[in-house]
Design a protein around this motif. Structure first.
Motif, mmCIF file in Angstrom:
data_model
loop_
_atom_site.group_PDB
_atom_site.id
_atom_site.type_symbol
_atom_site.label_atom_id
_atom_site.label_comp_id
_atom_site.label_asym_id
_atom_site.label_seq_id
_atom_site.Cartn_x
_atom_site.Cartn_y
_atom_site.Cartn_z
ATOM 1 N N HIS A 7 0.830 -1.202 0.000
ATOM 2 C CA HIS A 7 0.000 0.000 0.000
ATOM 3 C C HIS A 7 0.863 1.250 0.000
ATOM 4 O O HIS A 7 0.570 2.220 -0.700
ATOM 5 C CB HIS A 7 -0.947 0.018 1.195
ATOM 6 C CG HIS A 7 -2.097 -0.922 1.048
ATOM 7 N ND1 HIS A 7 -2.993 -1.144 2.062
ATOM 8 C CD2 HIS A 7 -2.501 -1.702 0.024
ATOM 9 C CE1 HIS A 7 -3.905 -2.016 1.657
ATOM 10 N NE2 HIS A 7 -3.618 -2.362 0.423
ATOM 11 N N LEU A 48 -4.367 4.973 0.832
ATOM 12 C CA LEU A 48 -3.379 3.898 0.931
ATOM 13 C C LEU A 48 -2.275 4.238 1.934
ATOM 14 O O LEU A 48 -1.830 3.381 2.698
ATOM 15 C CB LEU A 48 -2.775 3.593 -0.437
ATOM 16 C CG LEU A 48 -3.714 2.911 -1.435
ATOM 17 C CD1 LEU A 48 -3.099 2.916 -2.830
ATOM 18 C CD2 LEU A 48 -4.029 1.496 -0.984
ATOM 19 N N SER A 52 -1.429 2.142 5.349
ATOM 20 C CA SER A 52 -0.104 1.553 5.570
ATOM 21 C C SER A 52 0.674 2.247 6.686
ATOM 22 O O SER A 52 1.726 1.762 7.080
ATOM 23 C CB SER A 52 0.715 1.605 4.275
ATOM 24 O OG SER A 52 1.019 2.948 3.937
#
Length: 121
Positions: A7, A48, A52
């Motif tokens: 990610h 994303l 992450s």
């Protein structure tokens, strides 16, 4: 950890692609189509990077999203994103980018004649 790394890598790629559209330097000559495309890429990259835990990429996405809204003349929305940008860069301890966020917030308040809040930044 593998998915988190994936990610983060994808978020970085999306950020680079958005920046290739020249939205990362307050280029007001950037076309509306490029701004729209960049905003879409940055929104995906932001999600994303948050998933992450990549705060550096998250902060850059927030910064560029704020810039786009500023370029579009949506100063209230740009201010909301700039505040998030400031917080992220403070968490990172990035003084140069933190200074950018303070300056952006002051300018955004100034442009709408909110001088009291502009002075706060």
């Amino acid at each position: 950890m593998g998915q988190s790394t994936d990610h983060s890598s994808i978020a970085g790629e999306l950020l680079r692609e958005a920046r290739s559209l020249r939205v990362d330097k307050d280029y007001y000559e950037t076309s509306n189509e490029d701004r729209t495309a960049a905003l879409s890429l940055l929104t995906r990259a932001l999600a994303l990077s948050q998933t992450s835990g990549d705060l550096a990429t998250e902060a850059k996405c927030l910064q560029d999203i704020s810039r786009i809204h500023d370029m579009n003349g949506d100063y209230a929305t740009a201010t909301l994103w700039a505040k998030q940008t400031l917080t992220a860069f403070q968490e990172l301890g990035d003084l140069q980018e933190e200074a950018w966020a303070f300056q952006k917030l002051a300018n955004l308040h100034y442009v709408v004649s909110d001088y009291g809040n502009a002075i706060e930044y």
